[in-house]
Design an enzyme around this catalytic site. Structure first.
Site, PDB file in Angstrom:
ATOM      1  N   CYS A  88       0.823  -1.212   0.000  1.00  0.00           N
ATOM      2  CA  CYS A  88       0.000   0.000   0.000  1.00  0.00           C
ATOM      3  C   CYS A  88       0.855   1.259   0.000  1.00  0.00           C
ATOM      4  CB  CYS A  88      -0.938   0.001   1.200  1.00  0.00           C
ATOM      5  SG  CYS A  88      -1.922   1.495   1.351  1.00  0.00           S
TER       6      CYS A  88
ATOM      7  N   CYS B  72      -1.747   1.733  -2.928  1.00  0.00           N
ATOM      8  CA  CYS B  72      -2.729   2.799  -2.685  1.00  0.00           C
ATOM      9  C   CYS B  72      -2.148   4.203  -2.712  1.00  0.00           C
ATOM     10  CB  CYS B  72      -3.409   2.606  -1.336  1.00  0.00           C
ATOM     11  SG  CYS B  72      -3.637   0.906  -0.812  1.00  0.00           S
TER      12      CYS B  72
ATOM     13  N   LYS C 163      -0.453   5.309  -6.091  1.00  0.00           N
ATOM     14  CA  LYS C 163      -1.555   5.238  -7.073  1.00  0.00           C
ATOM     15  C   LYS C 163      -2.488   6.428  -6.946  1.00  0.00           C
ATOM     16  CE  LYS C 163      -5.148   3.581  -5.776  1.00  0.00           C
ATOM     17  NZ  LYS C 163      -5.594   2.202  -5.839  1.00  0.00           N
TER      18      LYS C 163
ATOM     19  N   TYR D  78      -8.665  -4.073 -11.137  1.00  0.00           N
ATOM     20  CA  TYR D  78      -8.693  -2.665 -10.734  1.00  0.00           C
ATOM     21  C   TYR D  78      -7.307  -2.052 -10.862  1.00  0.00           C
ATOM     22  CZ  TYR D  78      -6.744  -3.843  -6.118  1.00  0.00           C
ATOM     23  OH  TYR D  78      -5.923  -4.269  -5.097  1.00  0.00           O
TER      24      TYR D  78
ATOM     25  N   GLU E  22      -6.874   1.258 -13.061  1.00  0.00           N
ATOM     26  CA  GLU E  22      -6.385   2.458 -12.376  1.00  0.00           C
ATOM     27  C   GLU E  22      -5.110   2.976 -13.022  1.00  0.00           C
ATOM     28  OE1 GLU E  22      -8.068   1.825  -7.825  1.00  0.00           O
ATOM     29  OE2 GLU E  22      -6.099   1.036  -8.349  1.00  0.00           O
TER      30      GLU E  22
ATOM     31  N   HIS F  40     -26.865  19.952  -0.366  1.00  0.00           N
ATOM     32  CA  HIS F  40     -27.005  20.487  -1.715  1.00  0.00           C
ATOM     33  C   HIS F  40     -26.068  21.679  -1.928  1.00  0.00           C
ATOM     34  CE1 HIS F  40     -29.132  21.107  -5.468  1.00  0.00           C
ATOM     35  NE2 HIS F  40     -29.257  22.399  -5.181  1.00  0.00           N
TER      36      HIS F  40
ATOM     37  N   GLU G  38     -25.705  13.732  -2.455  1.00  0.00           N
ATOM     38  CA  GLU G  38     -27.135  13.881  -2.180  1.00  0.00           C
ATOM     39  C   GLU G  38     -27.989  13.081  -3.164  1.00  0.00           C
ATOM     40  OE1 GLU G  38     -29.263  17.532  -3.032  1.00  0.00           O
ATOM     41  OE2 GLU G  38     -27.629  18.201  -4.353  1.00  0.00           O
TER      42      GLU G  38
END
Length: 523
Positions: free
Chosen positions: A87, A92, A95, A229, A233, A498, A503
């Site tokens: 990671c 992670c 990346k 992934y 990615e 909002h 939302e």
């Protein structure tokens, strides 16, 4: 060949700088100590990634004598890195930073619509980006070393393998061996990218995610092989940085994820410049005199062969656990013969009660950093008698950081239907347009949300899937609600903020079953 020297010294704890070089410290009796019932450590962690470090630091914090043994075998291309695991070093963290760099390029293109006078051509400097990312990763490596020192955790930069169920042999870079014994042992060695060794030239001329983040120079025109992934990615940020990028997919994208969402992810990437070769498998890679890589592949549908040249070939076809060199059989630890992953129970225990496995190396666990971290902490708390809580692997959220991010938690639509039957599943969905996309006139045709629920009131939420900007940030909050058993009715009573993309989840009132148009047309 000189016989390695084995240390069984009675030395006390040596300075931290010596620990980092793999010098034996705190070793009171090695195998002899274990035989005499005096193990060197309460807990020995094999693997210095996120899960292993979390477990080690938690146990040390709770008063146990702890050691970490960690060694990174350089990739076939010679890439090496420091403490922290996949990671931190090749996953992670770099990346996400390179993904962000690519998103900034998109923002620069949007800027003129908002009144910013930006030059038409804004070049990207790979070397400058890579240096900044790599320097940050190195700071994290050092931070982990400091944290271990502060908690008085012994650190051995050594390759580890079992001698027996309580003793581990560590071999330092120079060949010196040290025997370490422990009452409890945790295996947290993670995994490494898989190479297609059956393909001519694959290992010699290809790289993996172990290498891409440490390249000093731009990879140039790149072929990414795979549809994981990791593949998408990497292809996404390479395209976003202005590089000619092709993805070669043998079958479906993002296997294991919701396939409607996965198709939208690749549709978005294709519409923004990533080329896809679908239903194709590579046959060979050859280096040409001009140093380019000639790749030959086969279209599985037509049987026809084709070829093209690239500067870089990136293999992203899956990962394998780092268990093969641990001599697990010496300790009696059972693995799945196909996956080579370690078989564990709900307590993370292996077939040997005092040996545990967490993270990517354990069978049936999500290959995600946060799950390994929490599993490691909970395991340490149980071993220290502080808690009996087990890791809950249900409803674990995650995000795929493709150019249009895909966040999800819970069941895919396919999994929900397979588990409960189509007649018992209700899917609420919507296509929406982020406000950020409006002024810049961005195409939002792949921005989509769906919530998978049981049809019977109060319609418990089984899964949420969000495709759009900041998907990770959006999904994290809803993950808590779903973890707490949120129903569709409760989500509908939640007031949205909002104007945000998040939302839109609170406004999902059109079901697939109704057949109505799910396109959001206003507030």
């Amino acid at each position: 060949m000189e016989t390695p020297k084995v240390s069984r010294s009675g030395l006390g704890r040596l300075p931290f700088s010596l620990h980092s070089q793999g010098v034996a410290s705190g070793v009171r009796g090695g195998a002899q100590g274990a035989a005499a019932g005096r193990p060197d450590y309460d807990l020995l962690v094999i693997g210095g990634g996120s899960g292993g470090l979390a477990c080690a630091k938690e146990a040390a914090q709770l008063g146990k004598k702890v050691a970490v043994v960690d060694y990174v075998e350089p990739s076939p291309q010679g890439t090496r890195w420091g403490l922290g695991g996949t990671c931190v070093n090749v996953g992670c963290i770099p990346k996400k930073l390179m993904h962000h760099a690519a998103l900034l390029g998109g923002m620069i293109q949007d800027a003129p619509y908002y009144g910013w006078e930006v030059p038409q051509q804004v070049p990207h400097d790979w070397r400058k980006m890579a240096e900044a990312v790599q320097n940050y990763v190195k700071s994290l490596n050092w931070g982990h070393r400091v944290q271990l020192q502060e908690r008085k955790v012994s650190y051995f930069n050594m390759k580890a393998s079992f001698v027996d169920e309580h003793v581990v042999r560590g071999v330092a870079k120079g060949g010196k061996e040290t025997l370490l014994s422990a009452k409890h042992i945790v295996i947290a060695t993670g995994g490494r990218p898989k190479y297609p060794t059956h393909i001519e030239g694959a290992v010699e001329h290809g790289i993996t995610s172990d290498d891409i983040f440490w390249l000093k120079e731009s990879p140039g025109k790149t072929l990414v092989v795979g549809a994981s992934y990791v593949a998408l990615e990497c292809a996404g940020f390479l395209t976003g940085l202005g590089l000619d990028t092709t993805v070669m997919m043998r079958s479906i994208p993002l296997r294991g994820f919701d396939q409607q969402m996965s198709a939208l992810v690749t549709d978005y990437m294709a519409s923004h410049g990533t080329r896809f070769l679908k239903g194709c498998t590579p046959l060979r890679v050859k280096r040409l005199p001009d140093n380019q890589l000639q790749v030959t592949w086969k279209d599985t549908a037509s049987g026809r062969e084709d070829m093209d040249t690239f500067n870089t070939v990136l293999w992203a076809i899956g990962r394998v656990p780092e268990t093969r060199n641990l001599n697990l059989e010496k300790a009696g630890v059972n693995t799945n013969p196909e996956s080579q992953k370690i078989l564990v129970d709900a307590q993370e225990a292996t077939s040997v009660p005092h040996i545990y496995a967490i993270g990517d190396t354990a069978e049936g666990r999500p290959e995600l950093t946060p799950t390994a971290i929490l599993a490691g902490r909970l395991l340490a708390q149980r071993l220290c008698g502080q808690s009996s809580d087990l890791m809950d692997y249900d409803n674990v959220p995650t995000t795929v950081f493709t150019p249009l991010e895909y966040g999800c938690v819970g069941l895919s639509e396919e999994a929900a239907v397979a588990r409960h039957g189509k007649e018992h599943v209700e899917v609420y969905h919507a296509y929406y347009k982020p406000l950020e996309f409006t002024v810049a006139e961005r195409d939002a045709s792949q921005c989509y949300i769906k919530m998978v629920c049981l049809q019977k009131p109060p319609k418990p939420v089984l899964g949420l899937h969000f495709l759009g900007p900041n998907a990770g940030e959006v999904t994290q909050g809803f993950a808590l609600g779903i973890k707490c058993g949120a129903s569709y009715a409760q989500v509908m009573r939640t007031v949205g903020i909002h104007p945000t993309c998040a939302e839109e989840v609170t406004k999902l009132r059109i079901s697939k079953r109704s057949g109505l148009d799910p396109t959001v047309t206003g507030c």
